[in-house]
Design an enzyme around this catalytic site. Structure first.
Site, PDB file in Angstrom:
ATOM      1  N   ASP A 526      37.943   8.988  59.068  1.00  0.00           N
ATOM      2  CA  ASP A 526      38.843   7.839  59.132  1.00  0.00           C
ATOM      3  C   ASP A 526      39.396   7.524  57.753  1.00  0.00           C
ATOM      4  OD1 ASP A 526      36.952   5.934  57.767  1.00  0.00           O
ATOM      5  OD2 ASP A 526      35.713   6.408  59.511  1.00  0.00           O
ATOM      6  N   GLU A 606      35.112  44.286  56.533  1.00  0.00           N
ATOM      7  CA  GLU A 606      35.244  42.827  56.640  1.00  0.00           C
ATOM      8  C   GLU A 606      35.258  42.178  55.259  1.00  0.00           C
ATOM      9  OE1 GLU A 606      33.200  41.602  60.899  1.00  0.00           O
ATOM     10  OE2 GLU A 606      31.897  42.220  59.262  1.00  0.00           O
TER      11      GLU A 606
END
Ligand code: GLA
Length: 720
Positions: A526, A606
């Site tokens: 928030d 990877e």
């Protein structure tokens, strides 16, 4: 001046670049809301109508005039007990038990600069960027004074509202409801957009009609919560990303809140945002005051994208603070999903070595480094380094990490205590409980009473003692349970203010520390937390496909630079889903970017791909952090998730798209771009092709081949 007072008509007008807000003090002293919408000059009092409406009360001062009722008139700050039976912003209980507060105009003040709220986070602005209007209302009988504060940030189309309530009478009062803002709409048939969710699946967009009666959502969990975000949008039914009107309300607060939308008997719409009434009953002694957290309002006549941009600018430039707001954030490797509680110093050093090799900037040692914490059932509260587990001191560990050219960060959860901890054994009364009752446990832990100064001070010392042990450049501030055992009506509010006070002190003492907020992922995502922590771990769910929805919902109010997002291992630890490293990278790039895996478990190919991914991210980091963010699809209803970033001058754009579902023999996917300059030609250097800006936005561009599940693609466009 963005704030005007027309004394002959008693009308206050607030102007922003594209919006106007107007209110009026009428002949009985009521502060009526007149208008909020597209920028307009002149007076909007012609909108008011007066009719005799059955069963709507008439204030005594109106004499026998049955057409004057606060039940039908639009108001700035409605209260309970005035003959208005709709939802209300304020309820005051007096010493005699009566609940009534009839507010009338007292005086006002207009000043340069933006007001601030002591003890609470709020929008800040330079003196020349904002104006303040303060309107003082009072209940003449009880002498309760209500100061309505309006902050006008003209350039960015933002108006903030907050309220200070003062008890100027001779007796104690109790606040039973206190809201930051109310918005009344005389006409219109609207929809509400809200963001609901759960742990590991936060901020799902839900759009529903505003119907007769009350639609409400909020939190009574002590934090703003995973379940509902303290944010709402009111929009016309045909409002889209690019067109139509919409209004946003965002609460700058991290605790219990309540959002209400009500369509009344006369089809008027009322929106209220404020503190939750449950577990709230706040006594104010004579002369005391109460500050209601701020609500950020914004209006857009050009659809939801524009509204989001207003909020992104406001949060980035007027809510988030500290050096990191404008700085590149470190690409970090977090130990949580890499090792959980099972690590020692060597594990962290190995992560640092890998991080250095792959081009990451920082290693974060997550939960498990203190007390005797090898599970989640002990040691919260004992912030002493477990040197036995690490095999060295914290200072030595940090030095080793730094020796690879990698920064060091650490996790804490200061608001919590395990019953199995020295802190709890010494101070059992510091945990939030109700006398004679056994507390409710959650994740085996209890909340510490942060409303108490001595508790905060002890924890502050503990956290500082950790931070002072070496070069710690990042802190992950977690909170892993909701509040229960609320022992009085002050606690929920005072607790949040206690957390804010702690964080304020911490940011002042460590101005160079990057703090990332966290609450089991995004349970306290928030604007209140963003005042102290410029980024927040968006969700404990790192699944790239789920994340496209979580990040989509988050983007309506919060800027990308606030969104903590990492590439994790597959099968994903939350969903078991396998997506390509490429797709995971694209999704994490729409955030602060980092990794949540053990690189030692990656294949050679990877590892190479990760290296390239980081270089790729760093190439685009500036446009991601500072560019305009556009949503290109709704991942809740469409087969793909797409978004893009456009530079301020519209010369560059980065488009990212992820396929969410596949069917046989699919038609090509045309993705319509947004925010480009229609007059310009753009070049996709990788494909060696040019495209007209207008066509990219009108017809879209075919992207993604229909034969790979969860495939992602990225396109960089540069003006030719
Ligand atoms: C929360 C956080 C995670 C991790 C764990 C540690 O769930 O969201 O990222 O830090 O706590 O216990």
């Amino acid at each position: 001046m963005a704030v005007l007072y027309h004394s002959d008509k008693h009308i206050f007008t607030l102007h922003t670049r594209n919006s106007t807000y107007q209110m009026m003090v009428d002949s009985y002293g009521s502060l009526l809301h007149l208008y909020y919408g597209a920028r307009s000059s002149g007076f909007m009092d012609y909108l008011l109508t007066y009719e005799d409406v059955g069963f709507s009360g008439n204030p005594y001062v109106a004499g026998m005039d049955r057409t004057y009722s606060l039940d039908t008139l639009p108001q700035e700050y409605p209260t309970l007990g005035t003959g208005d039976y709709r939802s209300y912003a304020l309820n005051v209980e007096h010493a005699d038990g009566s609940q009534c507060c009839h507010l009338t105009f007292s005086h006002y003040e207009i000043r340069k600069g933006k007001y601030q709220l002591q003890g609470l986070p709020s929008v800040y602005a330079a003196a020349e960027e904002a104006d303040t209007l303060e309107i003082v209302l009072e209940d003449v009988v009880s002498r309760v004074e209500v100061r309505l504060l309006y902050g006008v940030l003209e350039e960015i189309d933002v108006i903030t509202r907050s309220v200070i309530i003062r008890n100027m009478g001779d007796d104690k009062i109790t606040l039973k409801k206190a809201s930051g803002a109310c918005l009344d709409f005389l006409s219109g048939d609207y929809e509400i957009l809200g963001f609901y969710g759960r742990h590991a699946m936060e901020r799902n967009l839900e759009r529903r009609k505003v119907v007769h009666g009350l639609t409400s959502f909020g939190s009574r969990r002590g934090a703003s919560s995973h379940q509902h975000n303290p944010a709402m949008i009111l929009a016309d039914q045909d409002t889209t990303e690019d067109s139509g009107i919409c209004y946003g309300m965002l609460f700058v607060y991290s605790g219990n809140f309540l959002c209400e939308a009500e369509k009344d008997q006369r089809d008027q719409t009322r929106l209220i945002m404020g503190l939750n009434t449950d577990w709230f009953s706040y006594p104010l002694g004579v002369g005391e005051e109460f500050r209601v957290p701020e609500v950020i309002l914004s209006y857009s006549g050009e659809g939801l994208s524009k509204l989001s941009h207003n909020y992104h600018t406001c949060i980035l430039e007027h809510v988030c603070r500290g050096r990191y707001v404008r700085e590149t954030r470190p690409v970090l490797l977090n130990s949580w999903e890499a090792a959980y509680f099972k690590f020692n110093g060597e594990t962290i050093v190995n992560l640092a070595r890998e991080a250095a090799e792959l081009g990451m900037d920082m290693v974060v040692m997550d939960d498990g480094w203190f007390g005797k914490r090898d599970h989640d059932d002990s040691s919260l509260g004992d912030w002493q380094v477990n040197e036995k587990k690490l095999g060295c001191t914290l200072a030595e560990l940090i030095e080793k990490v730094n020796s690879f050219g990698v920064k060091f960060g650490i996790w804490v959860e200061p608001e919590m205590v395990n019953e199995d901890s020295d802190l709890y054994r010494e101070h059992p009364d510091w945990a939030i409980t109700i006398e004679k009752r056994s507390p409710v446990r959650s994740r085996n832990q209890l909340l510490l009473d942060f409303s108490r100064k001595e508790v905060r001070e002890h924890l502050f010392e503990q956290v500082c003692a950790v931070l002072d042990q070496g070069k710690i450049e990042y802190l992950k501030w977690d909170m892993n349970r909701s509040m229960t055992d609320v022992y009085d009506g002050r606690l929920t509010y005072d607790y949040v203010l206690g957390v804010y006070e702690f964080l304020e002190k911490l940011t002042v003492k460590y101005p160079n520390l990057l703090i990332e907020g966290c609450c089991g992922g995004g349970g306290r995502f928030d604007a209140g937390m963003l005042y102290y922590t410029p980024q927040i771990w968006c969700s404990d769910n790192t699944d790239a496909v789920n994340r496209t929805r979580i990040q989509y919902g988050t983007s309506f109010f919060y800027p990308i630079s606030a969104v903590g997002s990492h590439v994790s291992a597959v099968p994903n630890h939350q969903t078991g889903r396998v997506t390509s490293l490429h797709t995971r990278g694209i999704v994490a790039m729409a955030g602060t970017f980092g990794y949540e895996l053990n690189p030692a478990r990656l294949s050679k190919e990877e590892r190479q791909a990760v290296k390239e991914q980081i270089q790729e991210y760093k190439k685009h980091e500036a446009i991601i952090r500072q560019g305009r963010y556009y949503r290109l699809s709704n991942p809740f209803s469409e087969s793909f998730s797409g978004w893009m970033f456009v530079s301020e001058d519209q010369k560059e754009a980065l488009v990212q798209v992820v396929r969410l579902s596949l069917e046989g023999n699919m038609a090509p996917l045309y993705v319509k771009l947004r925010g480009l300059n229609p007059e310009r030609i753009y070049m996709d250097e990788a494909a060696g092709r040019t495209y007209p800006g207008a066509a990219l936005m009108e017809c879209g561009i075919p992207l993604l081949s229909p034969n790979e599940e969860y495939e992602a693609c990225q396109m960089v466009l540069k003006e030719v």
